[in-house]
Motif scaffolding. Structure first.
Motif, PDB file in Angstrom:
ATOM      1  N   VAL A 205      29.198  62.670-127.793  1.00  8.97           N
ATOM      2  CA  VAL A 205      29.984  61.589-127.218  1.00  8.97           C
ATOM      3  C   VAL A 205      30.075  60.456-128.235  1.00  8.97           C
ATOM      4  O   VAL A 205      29.159  60.269-129.045  1.00  8.97           O
ATOM      5  N   GLN A 206      31.146  59.714-128.186  1.00  9.81           N
ATOM      6  CA  GLN A 206      31.293  58.565-129.075  1.00  9.81           C
ATOM      7  C   GLN A 206      30.494  57.378-128.541  1.00  9.81           C
ATOM      8  O   GLN A 206      30.258  57.260-127.328  1.00  9.81           O
ATOM      9  N   ALA A 207      30.116  56.520-129.441  1.00  9.41           N
ATOM     10  CA  ALA A 207      29.417  55.296-129.052  1.00  9.41           C
ATOM     11  C   ALA A 207      30.259  54.534-128.029  1.00  9.41           C
ATOM     12  O   ALA A 207      31.484  54.435-128.163  1.00  9.41           O
ATOM     13  N   GLY A 208      29.591  54.022-127.004  1.00  8.10           N
ATOM     14  CA  GLY A 208      30.266  53.336-125.918  1.00  8.10           C
ATOM     15  C   GLY A 208      30.624  54.240-124.752  1.00  8.10           C
ATOM     16  O   GLY A 208      31.001  53.758-123.681  1.00  8.10           O
ATOM     17  N   GLY A 209      30.511  55.539-124.964  1.00 13.11           N
ATOM     18  CA  GLY A 209      30.850  56.493-123.927  1.00 13.11           C
ATOM     19  C   GLY A 209      29.720  56.728-122.944  1.00 13.11           C
ATOM     20  O   GLY A 209      28.669  56.073-123.005  1.00 13.11           O
ATOM     21  N   SER A 210      29.957  57.679-122.042  1.00 14.71           N
ATOM     22  CA  SER A 210      29.001  57.978-120.981  1.00 14.71           C
ATOM     23  C   SER A 210      28.741  59.475-120.887  1.00 14.71           C
ATOM     24  O   SER A 210      29.606  60.292-121.253  1.00 14.71           O
ATOM     25  N   LEU A 211      27.573  59.807-120.400  1.00 15.27           N
ATOM     26  CA  LEU A 211      27.213  61.182-120.072  1.00 15.27           C
ATOM     27  C   LEU A 211      26.332  61.156-118.836  1.00 15.27           C
ATOM     28  O   LEU A 211      25.605  60.184-118.614  1.00 15.27           O
ATOM     29  N   ARG A 212      26.367  62.242-118.074  1.00 14.31           N
ATOM     30  CA  ARG A 212      25.431  62.393-116.977  1.00 14.31           C
ATOM     31  C   ARG A 212      24.647  63.682-117.178  1.00 14.31           C
ATOM     32  O   ARG A 212      25.234  64.776-117.233  1.00 14.31           O
ATOM     33  N   LEU A 213      23.359  63.534-117.288  1.00 16.19           N
ATOM     34  CA  LEU A 213      22.473  64.676-117.400  1.00 16.19           C
ATOM     35  C   LEU A 213      22.003  65.099-116.017  1.00 16.19           C
ATOM     36  O   LEU A 213      21.811  64.255-115.130  1.00 16.19           O
ATOM     37  N   SER A 214      21.803  66.390-115.873  1.00 16.46           N
ATOM     38  CA  SER A 214      21.267  66.929-114.630  1.00 16.46           C
ATOM     39  C   SER A 214      20.053  67.790-114.937  1.00 16.46           C
ATOM     40  O   SER A 214      19.960  68.392-116.007  1.00 16.46           O
ATOM     41  N   CYS A 215      19.146  67.848-113.982  1.00 14.29           N
ATOM     42  CA  CYS A 215      17.974  68.715-114.110  1.00 14.29           C
ATOM     43  C   CYS A 215      17.750  69.384-112.765  1.00 14.29           C
ATOM     44  O   CYS A 215      17.455  68.712-111.773  1.00 14.29           O
ATOM     45  N   SER A 216      17.903  70.680-112.759  1.00 17.58           N
ATOM     46  CA  SER A 216      17.711  71.462-111.539  1.00 17.58           C
ATOM     47  C   SER A 216      16.307  72.047-111.530  1.00 17.58           C
ATOM     48  O   SER A 216      15.848  72.599-112.533  1.00 17.58           O
ATOM     49  N   VAL A 217      15.629  71.928-110.396  1.00 16.43           N
ATOM     50  CA  VAL A 217      14.232  72.354-110.288  1.00 16.43           C
ATOM     51  C   VAL A 217      14.108  73.473-109.260  1.00 16.43           C
ATOM     52  O   VAL A 217      14.673  73.381-108.167  1.00 16.43           O
ATOM     53  N   SER A 218      13.377  74.493-109.611  1.00 15.85           N
ATOM     54  CA  SER A 218      13.110  75.569-108.672  1.00 15.85           C
ATOM     55  C   SER A 218      11.625  75.914-108.717  1.00 15.85           C
ATOM     56  O   SER A 218      10.940  75.631-109.699  1.00 15.85           O
ATOM     57  N   GLY A 219      11.141  76.514-107.640  1.00 14.70           N
ATOM     58  CA  GLY A 219       9.776  77.004-107.634  1.00 14.70           C
ATOM     59  C   GLY A 219       8.746  76.055-107.071  1.00 14.70           C
ATOM     60  O   GLY A 219       7.572  76.402-107.001  1.00 14.70           O
ATOM     61  N   ARG A 220       9.171  74.840-106.684  1.00 21.41           N
ATOM     62  CA  ARG A 220       8.246  73.911-106.064  1.00 21.41           C
ATOM     63  C   ARG A 220       8.974  73.105-105.012  1.00 21.41           C
ATOM     64  O   ARG A 220      10.190  73.069-104.981  1.00 21.41           O
ATOM     65  N   ALA A 221       8.181  72.430-104.183  1.00 23.03           N
ATOM     66  CA  ALA A 221       8.769  71.534-103.188  1.00 23.03           C
ATOM     67  C   ALA A 221       9.236  70.287-103.905  1.00 23.03           C
ATOM     68  O   ALA A 221       8.511  69.302-104.025  1.00 23.03           O
ATOM     69  N   PHE A 222      10.472  70.326-104.370  1.00 24.66           N
ATOM     70  CA  PHE A 222      11.025  69.274-105.234  1.00 24.66           C
ATOM     71  C   PHE A 222      10.813  67.893-104.643  1.00 24.66           C
ATOM     72  O   PHE A 222      10.437  66.957-105.350  1.00 24.66           O
ATOM     73  N   SER A 223      11.041  67.742-103.355  1.00 22.44           N
ATOM     74  CA  SER A 223      11.003  66.418-102.739  1.00 22.44           C
ATOM     75  C   SER A 223       9.601  65.833-102.674  1.00 22.44           C
ATOM     76  O   SER A 223       9.439  64.675-102.315  1.00 22.44           O
ATOM     77  N   SER A 224       8.597  66.602-103.034  1.00 15.53           N
ATOM     78  CA  SER A 224       7.226  66.102-103.010  1.00 15.53           C
ATOM     79  C   SER A 224       6.799  65.493-104.341  1.00 15.53           C
ATOM     80  O   SER A 224       5.695  64.948-104.443  1.00 15.53           O
ATOM     81  N   TYR A 225       7.631  65.598-105.347  1.00 16.08           N
ATOM     82  CA  TYR A 225       7.233  65.225-106.698  1.00 16.08           C
ATOM     83  C   TYR A 225       8.089  64.111-107.270  1.00 16.08           C
ATOM     84  O   TYR A 225       9.282  64.021-106.993  1.00 16.08           O
ATOM     85  N   ALA A 226       7.448  63.296-108.086  1.00 15.66           N
ATOM     86  CA  ALA A 226       8.170  62.340-108.902  1.00 15.66           C
ATOM     87  C   ALA A 226       8.845  63.086-110.047  1.00 15.66           C
ATOM     88  O   ALA A 226       8.374  64.151-110.478  1.00 15.66           O
ATOM     89  N   MET A 227       9.944  62.522-110.520  1.00 16.95           N
ATOM     90  CA  MET A 227      10.691  63.128-111.624  1.00 16.95           C
ATOM     91  C   MET A 227      10.968  62.084-112.680  1.00 16.95           C
ATOM     92  O   MET A 227      11.001  60.877-112.392  1.00 16.95           O
ATOM     93  N   GLY A 228      11.200  62.555-113.888  1.00 18.44           N
ATOM     94  CA  GLY A 228      11.496  61.606-114.947  1.00 18.44           C
ATOM     95  C   GLY A 228      12.296  62.214-116.071  1.00 18.44           C
ATOM     96  O   GLY A 228      12.477  63.441-116.130  1.00 18.44           O
ATOM     97  N   TRP A 229      12.772  61.338-116.932  1.00 19.45           N
ATOM     98  CA  TRP A 229      13.462  61.741-118.152  1.00 19.45           C
ATOM     99  C   TRP A 229      12.745  61.127-119.349  1.00 19.45           C
ATOM    100  O   TRP A 229      12.354  59.958-119.320  1.00 19.45           O
ATOM    101  N   PHE A 230      12.640  61.935-120.378  1.00 15.61           N
ATOM    102  CA  PHE A 230      12.080  61.519-121.651  1.00 15.61           C
ATOM    103  C   PHE A 230      13.048  61.965-122.731  1.00 15.61           C
ATOM    104  O   PHE A 230      13.943  62.769-122.473  1.00 15.61           O
ATOM    105  N   ARG A 231      12.850  61.453-123.938  1.00 16.77           N
ATOM    106  CA  ARG A 231      13.699  61.904-125.034  1.00 16.77           C
ATOM    107  C   ARG A 231      12.903  61.931-126.333  1.00 16.77           C
ATOM    108  O   ARG A 231      11.915  61.216-126.484  1.00 16.77           O
ATOM    109  N   GLN A 232      13.385  62.763-127.243  1.00 16.34           N
ATOM    110  CA  GLN A 232      12.768  62.862-128.553  1.00 16.34           C
ATOM    111  C   GLN A 232      13.862  62.903-129.613  1.00 16.34           C
ATOM    112  O   GLN A 232      14.647  63.856-129.670  1.00 16.34           O
ATOM    113  N   ALA A 233      13.888  61.857-130.409  1.00 18.54           N
ATOM    114  CA  ALA A 233      14.842  61.780-131.508  1.00 18.54           C
ATOM    115  C   ALA A 233      14.278  62.505-132.726  1.00 18.54           C
ATOM    116  O   ALA A 233      13.059  62.676-132.851  1.00 18.54           O
TER     117      ALA A 233
END
Length: 120
Positions: free
Chosen positions: A12-40
């Motif tokens: 994406v160009q600078a100033g633009g937007s993106l939406r990331l998604s993360c789909s979870v399976s195998g656990r009771a998703f609603s019982s857990y906290a979730m987060g995003w991290f990044r590594q440059a």
């Protein structure tokens, strides 16, 4: 076995937007906290944002405040990261993570990552 699968990365160009998604399976998703991290390239992985199990509480790194929004849909077992006003320094592999509470250190189950590249 829990599985976290990220999607939505890309170029994406600078100033633009993106939406990331993360789909979870195998656990009771609603019982857990979730987060995003990044590594440059050449840097350590860093915290971006977390959200409580209910979605009521959110926490952001200073670099994300005002530009990124974390949210979750417990009916879809999915957590999102809406990223606006992207900058070249946001270029990184973005990982979602799951854990017992929204403290970054408590998130200890990871996806494989999705690459976000922001061009100037």
């Amino acid at each position: 076995q829990v599985q976290l699968v990220e999607s939505g990365g890309g170029l994406v160009q600078a100033g633009g937007s993106l939406r990331l998604s993360c789909s979870v399976s195998g656990r009771a998703f609603s019982s857990y906290a979730m987060g995003w991290f990044r590594q440059a390239p050449g840097k350590e992985r860093e915290f971006v944002a977390t959200v409580s199990w209910s979605g009521r509480y959110t926490y952001y790194a200073d670099s994300a405040k005002g530009r990124f929004t974390i949210s979750r849909d417990n009916a879809k077992n999915t957590v999102y990261l809406q990223m606006n006003t992207l900058k070249p320094e946001d270029t990184a592999v973005y990982y979602c993570a799951l854990g017992s509470d929204p403290r970054p250190a408590a998130l200890n189950t990871w996806g494989q990552g999705t690459l976000v590249t922001v061009s100037s």
